[in-house]
Design a protein around this motif. Sequence first.
Motif, PDB file in Angstrom:
ATOM      1  N   THR A   1       0.788  -1.026  -0.181  1.00 19.34           N
ATOM      2  CA  THR A   1       0.388  -0.522  -0.236  1.00 19.34           C
ATOM      3  C   THR A   1       1.282   0.891   0.141  1.00 19.34           C
ATOM      4  OG1 THR A   1      -0.173  -0.049   2.258  1.00 19.34           O
ATOM      5  CG2 THR A   1      -2.015  -1.334   1.191  1.00 19.34           C
ATOM      6  N   PRO A   2       0.035   2.423  -0.883  1.00 19.93           N
ATOM      7  CA  PRO A   2       0.953   3.574  -0.793  1.00 19.93           C
ATOM      8  C   PRO A   2       1.243   4.112   0.801  1.00 19.93           C
ATOM      9  CG  PRO A   2      -0.403   3.379  -2.076  1.00 19.93           C
ATOM     10  CD  PRO A   2      -0.848   2.731  -1.076  1.00 19.93           C
ATOM     11  N   PRO A   3       2.722   4.367   0.997  1.00 18.50           N
ATOM     12  CA  PRO A   3       2.751   5.004   2.449  1.00 18.50           C
ATOM     13  C   PRO A   3       2.345   5.962   2.442  1.00 18.50           C
ATOM     14  CG  PRO A   3       5.346   4.138   1.373  1.00 18.50           C
ATOM     15  CD  PRO A   3       4.068   3.827   0.151  1.00 18.50           C
ATOM     16  N   GLN A   4       1.971   6.848   3.260  1.00 16.50           N
ATOM     17  CA  GLN A   4       1.524   8.451   3.791  1.00 16.50           C
ATOM     18  C   GLN A   4       2.382  10.186   4.544  1.00 16.50           C
ATOM     19  OE1 GLN A   4      -1.386   8.874   2.124  1.00 16.50           O
ATOM     20  NE2 GLN A   4      -1.669   6.839   1.340  1.00 16.50           N
ATOM     21  N   PRO A   5       1.763  10.479   3.937  1.00 18.55           N
ATOM     22  CA  PRO A   5       2.345  11.524   4.574  1.00 18.55           C
ATOM     23  C   PRO A   5       2.687  11.158   6.034  1.00 18.55           C
ATOM     24  CG  PRO A   5       1.262  12.436   2.577  1.00 18.55           C
ATOM     25  CD  PRO A   5       1.051  11.323   2.872  1.00 18.55           C
ATOM     26  N   GLY A   6       3.606  11.722   7.337  1.00 16.44           N
ATOM     27  CA  GLY A   6       3.425  11.555   8.338  1.00 16.44           C
ATOM     28  C   GLY A   6       3.578   9.904   8.608  1.00 16.44           C
ATOM     29  N   ASP A   7       3.816   9.351   8.388  1.00 11.68           N
ATOM     30  CA  ASP A   7       4.041   7.597   8.633  1.00 11.68           C
ATOM     31  C   ASP A   7       5.498   7.675   8.879  1.00 11.68           C
ATOM     32  OD1 ASP A   7       1.628   6.562   7.350  1.00 11.68           O
ATOM     33  OD2 ASP A   7       2.181   5.789   5.721  1.00 11.68           O
ATOM     34  N   ALA A   8       5.765   7.041   9.934  1.00 11.28           N
ATOM     35  CA  ALA A   8       6.498   6.465  11.030  1.00 11.28           C
ATOM     36  C   ALA A   8       7.513   6.280   9.915  1.00 11.28           C
ATOM     37  CB  ALA A   8       6.216   5.894  12.116  1.00 11.28           C
ATOM     38  N   ILE A   9       9.589   6.423   9.882  1.00 11.31           N
ATOM     39  CA  ILE A   9      10.123   5.485   9.616  1.00 11.31           C
ATOM     40  C   ILE A   9      11.230   5.253  10.812  1.00 11.31           C
ATOM     41  CG2 ILE A   9      12.198   5.507   8.459  1.00 11.31           C
ATOM     42  CD1 ILE A   9      10.561   6.531   6.467  1.00 11.31           C
ATOM     43  N   THR A  10      11.335   3.924  11.153  1.00 11.77           N
ATOM     44  CA  THR A  10      11.712   3.303  12.259  1.00 11.77           C
ATOM     45  C   THR A  10      12.970   2.502  12.220  1.00 11.77           C
ATOM     46  OG1 THR A  10      10.414   0.968  11.489  1.00 11.77           O
ATOM     47  CG2 THR A  10       9.462   3.012  13.209  1.00 11.77           C
ATOM     48  N   ALA A  11      13.438   2.691  13.416  1.00  7.51           N
ATOM     49  CA  ALA A  11      15.023   2.065  13.453  1.00  7.51           C
ATOM     50  C   ALA A  11      14.844   1.090  14.500  1.00  7.51           C
ATOM     51  CB  ALA A  11      16.219   2.839  13.378  1.00  7.51           C
ATOM     52  N   LEU A  12      16.106   0.167  14.466  1.00  2.28           N
ATOM     53  CA  LEU A  12      15.943  -0.882  15.234  1.00  2.28           C
ATOM     54  C   LEU A  12      15.972  -0.526  16.799  1.00  2.28           C
ATOM     55  CD1 LEU A  12      18.787  -3.517  13.541  1.00  2.28           C
ATOM     56  CD2 LEU A  12      15.687  -4.008  13.777  1.00  2.28           C
ATOM     57  N   ASN A  13      16.389   0.517  16.978  1.00  5.48           N
ATOM     58  CA  ASN A  13      16.375   1.268  18.399  1.00  5.48           C
ATOM     59  C   ASN A  13      15.426   2.554  18.909  1.00  5.48           C
ATOM     60  OD1 ASN A  13      17.716  -1.195  19.603  1.00  5.48           O
ATOM     61  ND2 ASN A  13      19.430  -0.801  18.739  1.00  5.48           N
ATOM     62  N   LYS A  14      15.262   2.741  17.025  1.00  8.86           N
ATOM     63  CA  LYS A  14      14.622   3.775  17.205  1.00  8.86           C
ATOM     64  C   LYS A  14      13.183   4.294  16.939  1.00  8.86           C
ATOM     65  CE  LYS A  14      15.732   9.154  17.675  1.00  8.86           C
ATOM     66  NZ  LYS A  14      15.397   8.815  18.516  1.00  8.86           N
ATOM     67  N   PRO A  15      12.276   3.824  17.167  1.00 12.10           N
ATOM     68  CA  PRO A  15      10.674   3.638  16.688  1.00 12.10           C
ATOM     69  C   PRO A  15       9.985   5.155  16.234  1.00 12.10           C
ATOM     70  CG  PRO A  15      10.184   4.133  18.925  1.00 12.10           C
ATOM     71  CD  PRO A  15      11.558   3.581  18.610  1.00 12.10           C
ATOM     72  N   ASN A  16      10.713   6.131  16.345  1.00 15.53           N
ATOM     73  CA  ASN A  16      10.382   6.966  15.877  1.00 15.53           C
ATOM     74  C   ASN A  16      11.719   7.990  15.296  1.00 15.53           C
ATOM     75  OD1 ASN A  16       7.671   7.606  16.796  1.00 15.53           O
ATOM     76  ND2 ASN A  16       8.414   7.729  18.716  1.00 15.53           N
ATOM     77  N   ALA A  17      12.044   7.190  14.448  1.00 16.70           N
ATOM     78  CA  ALA A  17      14.096   8.203  13.489  1.00 16.70           C
ATOM     79  C   ALA A  17      13.567   8.953  12.671  1.00 16.70           C
ATOM     80  CB  ALA A  17      14.268   6.706  12.467  1.00 16.70           C
ATOM     81  N   GLY A  18      12.096   8.981  12.041  1.00 16.30           N
ATOM     82  CA  GLY A  18      11.533   9.900  11.728  1.00 16.30           C
ATOM     83  C   GLY A  18      10.024  10.311  10.442  1.00 16.30           C
ATOM     84  N   ARG A  19      10.231  10.781   9.565  1.00 13.21           N
ATOM     85  CA  ARG A  19       8.145  10.879   9.489  1.00 13.21           C
ATOM     86  C   ARG A  19       8.333  11.031   7.364  1.00 13.21           C
ATOM     87  NH1 ARG A  19       5.243  14.581  12.455  1.00 13.21           N
ATOM     88  NH2 ARG A  19       2.841  13.780  11.527  1.00 13.21           N
ATOM     89  N   VAL A  20       7.548   9.858   6.884  1.00 11.23           N
ATOM     90  CA  VAL A  20       7.555  11.136   5.424  1.00 11.23           C
ATOM     91  C   VAL A  20       6.581  11.634   4.971  1.00 11.23           C
ATOM     92  CG1 VAL A  20       5.882   9.679   3.923  1.00 11.23           C
ATOM     93  CG2 VAL A  20       6.659   7.987   4.992  1.00 11.23           C
ATOM     94  N   VAL A  21       7.476  12.940   4.446  1.00 11.09           N
ATOM     95  CA  VAL A  21       6.770  14.174   3.429  1.00 11.09           C
ATOM     96  C   VAL A  21       6.017  13.649   2.877  1.00 11.09           C
ATOM     97  CG1 VAL A  21       7.627  16.008   2.917  1.00 11.09           C
ATOM     98  CG2 VAL A  21       8.995  15.469   4.734  1.00 11.09           C
ATOM     99  N   ILE A  22       6.506  12.849   1.672  1.00 15.03           N
ATOM    100  CA  ILE A  22       5.189  13.011   0.681  1.00 15.03           C
ATOM    101  C   ILE A  22       6.371  11.573  -0.172  1.00 15.03           C
ATOM    102  CG2 ILE A  22       4.288  15.060  -0.304  1.00 15.03           C
ATOM    103  CD1 ILE A  22       6.685  15.771  -2.166  1.00 15.03           C
ATOM    104  N   ALA A  23       4.688  10.931  -1.243  1.00 17.51           N
ATOM    105  CA  ALA A  23       4.922   9.596  -1.627  1.00 17.51           C
ATOM    106  C   ALA A  23       5.383   9.455  -2.207  1.00 17.51           C
ATOM    107  CB  ALA A  23       5.459   7.932  -0.533  1.00 17.51           C
ATOM    108  N   ALA A  24       5.567   9.043  -4.391  1.00 14.28           N
ATOM    109  CA  ALA A  24       4.601   8.682  -4.761  1.00 14.28           C
ATOM    110  C   ALA A  24       5.379   7.227  -5.706  1.00 14.28           C
ATOM    111  CB  ALA A  24       5.063   9.666  -6.182  1.00 14.28           C
ATOM    112  N   GLN A  25       4.131   6.422  -6.240  1.00 11.30           N
ATOM    113  CA  GLN A  25       4.347   5.288  -7.159  1.00 11.30           C
ATOM    114  C   GLN A  25       5.504   5.637  -8.018  1.00 11.30           C
ATOM    115  OE1 GLN A  25       0.993   3.116  -7.658  1.00 11.30           O
ATOM    116  NE2 GLN A  25       2.749   0.708  -8.305  1.00 11.30           N
ATOM    117  N   CYS A  26       6.622   4.931  -8.114  1.00  8.97           N
ATOM    118  CA  CYS A  26       7.470   4.517  -8.765  1.00  8.97           C
ATOM    119  C   CYS A  26       8.284   3.223  -9.667  1.00  8.97           C
ATOM    120  CB  CYS A  26       9.260   4.658  -7.737  1.00  8.97           C
ATOM    121  SG  CYS A  26      10.129   4.159  -7.260  1.00  8.97           S
ATOM    122  N   GLY A  27       7.167   2.369  -9.052  1.00  8.98           N
ATOM    123  CA  GLY A  27       7.476   0.759 -10.506  1.00  8.98           C
ATOM    124  C   GLY A  27       6.449   0.229  -9.264  1.00  8.98           C
TER     125      GLY A  27
END
Length: 338
Positions: free
Chosen positions: A268-294
């Motif tokens: 499913t398409p990523p949405q603005p605001g979706d959380a980017i996580t890392a193994l030891n950091k559940p709030n490593a980042g946030r999606v700004v915008i996304a678009a399908q590329c394949g």
Amino acid sequence: MNNLITLLEEKNIQLNTDNTHVLSSSGKKTQVVPLIHQRILSIKGPETEKFLQGQLSCDVSAAFSTGSSLGSHCNIKGHMLSLFRLLKAGNDEAWLRMSHDIFDSATANLKKYMMFSKAESSEISDQISGIGLIGPGAQTLIERWFGNSPSETNSIISLSNGLVVRVPGDRFEIWMEDNALVDMLQQLPEEAGIGSTNDWILSEIDAGIPDLRAETQEAFIPQMTNFQVFAGVSFTKGCYTGQEIVTRLQHRGQLKKPMYIAEVSADTPPQPGDAITALNKPNAGRVVIAAQCGENRYRLLAVIVKNVAEQDPLFLHDQAVELKTLPYSLDPKLFLPK
């Protein structure tokens, strides 16, 4: 409903239910994309430039000289309430084109400060429509229609019924009276086709240009989205709302969360605001915008903690996130403690 929407429907171009996204794409190398996911706010009056200069992050005087600029309106804590492209539409008029879903709140926030200025705001989306041009034939098409093209990024050609602006990535936007724009599209040459909203947003991502959606309003300080690269924020023009925080980060602070280009496979398409996580950091980042590329593949812009992004594996909904190269460089001094 404006005439552009009517034309798209007559041509059996697939739109979403609220007519804010073009879903189908011609697949041609040169794409003409109806920018129906954007709306236009006109600011008009003898104090338009003065009012906007005291509110927006960009240097409005410089933008009026060049013709256009990216800009934002921040809250008092320096976080972006809105993000837009400012277009000079006349000596006393500017157009702010911005995402459809933040338009109403962005307009309301600006109007709070407009009460004592000799400037007025009004939506003109029903009268003025826009298209974006991407691909190898974009400039040739602009020159065929208008005789010449803007030569530099952010420069414009003023028309009797609108304007043409060159935007980063060797792309163009045309904003003009709805009837005239429809007449042009009726005579689209064979080598160009109607592109999708996804095509346009993907080209914005490839150029590393951020945008705001309702889910990310007040989430980012301008530098977190690399806004300084595009002169979307000025550090020399003087006071504007949120300026103290934004300038302090630039000159006395340390930027810990810049924006990256990345790709991810997902059902499913990523949405603005979706959380980017890392193994030891559940709030490593946030999606700004996304678009399908394949197929089941998405390219995105995301604000991510720098030391995590460059050292640890990243995930979006448990799927591996692959960082890509930005089309510009960021000043390394931004990331050093002052």
